[in-house]
Design a protein around this motif. Structure first.
Motif, short mmCIF file in Angstrom:
data_model
loop_
_atom_site.label_atom_id
_atom_site.label_comp_id
_atom_site.label_asym_id
_atom_site.label_seq_id
_atom_site.Cartn_x
_atom_site.Cartn_y
_atom_site.Cartn_z
N VAL A 1 25.42 38.37 -33.43
CA VAL A 1 26.36 38.03 -34.67
C VAL A 1 27.09 36.92 -34.57
O VAL A 1 27.19 36.15 -35.65
N LEU A 2 27.45 36.52 -33.50
CA LEU A 2 28.33 35.17 -33.50
C LEU A 2 27.39 34.20 -33.58
O LEU A 2 27.57 32.98 -34.21
N ALA A 3 26.02 34.18 -33.02
CA ALA A 3 25.15 33.30 -33.32
C ALA A 3 24.93 33.07 -34.85
O ALA A 3 24.85 31.94 -35.37
N GLY A 4 24.62 34.34 -35.52
CA GLY A 4 24.42 34.34 -36.93
C GLY A 4 25.33 33.57 -37.71
O GLY A 4 25.35 32.83 -38.83
N ASN A 5 26.66 33.95 -37.21
CA ASN A 5 27.84 33.23 -37.78
C ASN A 5 27.84 31.83 -37.75
O ASN A 5 28.10 30.96 -38.78
N ALA A 6 27.73 31.37 -36.62
CA ALA A 6 27.71 29.84 -36.51
C ALA A 6 26.68 29.08 -37.26
O ALA A 6 26.88 28.21 -38.08
N VAL A 7 25.32 29.73 -37.38
CA VAL A 7 24.54 29.08 -38.05
C VAL A 7 24.78 29.12 -39.60
O VAL A 7 24.69 28.29 -40.39
N ILE A 8 25.26 30.18 -39.98
CA ILE A 8 25.57 30.34 -41.47
C ILE A 8 26.61 29.56 -42.13
O ILE A 8 26.75 28.84 -42.99
N PHE A 9 27.71 29.49 -41.09
CA PHE A 9 28.85 28.68 -41.63
C PHE A 9 28.45 27.13 -41.61
O PHE A 9 28.66 26.24 -42.47
N LEU A 10 27.61 26.83 -40.72
CA LEU A 10 27.18 25.43 -40.76
C LEU A 10 26.24 25.29 -41.95
O LEU A 10 26.12 24.15 -42.42
N THR A 11 25.47 26.15 -42.30
CA THR A 11 24.70 26.09 -43.62
C THR A 11 25.59 25.90 -44.78
O THR A 11 25.29 25.23 -45.68
N PHE B 1 34.65 35.27 -36.89
CA PHE B 1 34.09 35.09 -35.49
C PHE B 1 35.03 36.18 -34.82
O PHE B 1 34.35 36.48 -33.64
N GLY B 2 36.13 36.42 -35.06
CA GLY B 2 36.94 37.33 -34.25
C GLY B 2 36.48 38.78 -34.45
O GLY B 2 36.71 39.66 -33.50
N PHE B 3 35.97 39.23 -35.82
CA PHE B 3 35.72 40.43 -36.19
C PHE B 3 34.81 41.19 -35.13
O PHE B 3 34.83 42.24 -34.55
N PRO B 4 33.55 40.56 -35.06
CA PRO B 4 32.66 41.15 -33.74
C PRO B 4 32.96 41.19 -32.59
O PRO B 4 32.69 41.93 -31.74
N VAL B 5 33.80 40.30 -32.13
CA VAL B 5 34.43 40.40 -30.88
C VAL B 5 35.35 41.39 -30.76
O VAL B 5 35.24 42.23 -29.69
N ILE B 6 36.29 41.94 -31.64
CA ILE B 6 37.12 42.93 -31.48
C ILE B 6 36.18 44.27 -31.56
O ILE B 6 36.60 45.26 -30.88
N LEU B 7 35.03 44.35 -32.46
CA LEU B 7 34.37 45.55 -32.30
C LEU B 7 33.68 45.62 -31.14
O LEU B 7 33.60 46.78 -30.46
N ALA B 8 33.27 44.52 -30.25
CA ALA B 8 32.69 44.80 -28.94
C ALA B 8 33.79 45.11 -28.13
O ALA B 8 33.51 45.59 -27.22
#
Length: 137
Positions: free
Chosen positions: A108-118, A88-95
């Motif tokens: 990307v953060l939305a995708g991270n949340a969905v994938i980790f919940l999966t 979750f921190g990596f895309p925030v740092i890139l932005a």
């Protein structure tokens, strides 16, 4: 009184596949949309791939133990938490350093949340050690 919903494994597998596809779609949209066009956020796939590894190692190492908690299992939780937070921190740092745009970061953060919940749903459904488990595959 605990309410338990019995979810058939085939339906659970279809639901997990669908949610994984939705998460990957968010990730790809964050990279491939014309306004964004930078593929650096795809490196979070490495975090998605290595996040279950500490759990597998701890489960193998503490398989014979009847204890509810062990140092190995707690260390695996710690490493898994570090991997998830890093994803979750990596895309925030890139932005933040203007490598990617904030809209791509949100996708990307939305995708991270969905994938980790999966991934968590996979272990909740198939990791109980019942008659139907992921180890049979």
């Amino acid at each position: 009184m605990v309410l338990r919903i019995k979810l058939y494994p085939s339906k659970a597998l279809v639901a997990l596949s669908f949610s994984g596809a939705i998460g990957l779609t968010f990730l790809m949209l964050g990279c491939a949309l014309e306004d964004y066009g930078v593929y650096w956020p795809l490196f979070v796939l490495i975090f998605h791939a290595i996040s279950p590894i500490p759990h597998f190692i701890a489960k193998r190492a503490t398989y014979d133990s009847d204890a509810t908690s062990s140092a190995c299992r707690e260390l695996a939780y710690f490493f898994t938490t570090g991997i998830v937070v890093s994803a979750f921190g990596f895309p925030v740092i890139l932005a933040r350093v203007s490598v990617i745009k904030w809209g791509a970061c949100g996708l990307v953060l939305a995708g991270n949340a969905v994938i980790f919940l999966t991934i968590q749903g996979f272990f909740l459904v198939f990791g109980r050690g019942d008659d139907f488990s992921w180890e049979q595959w």
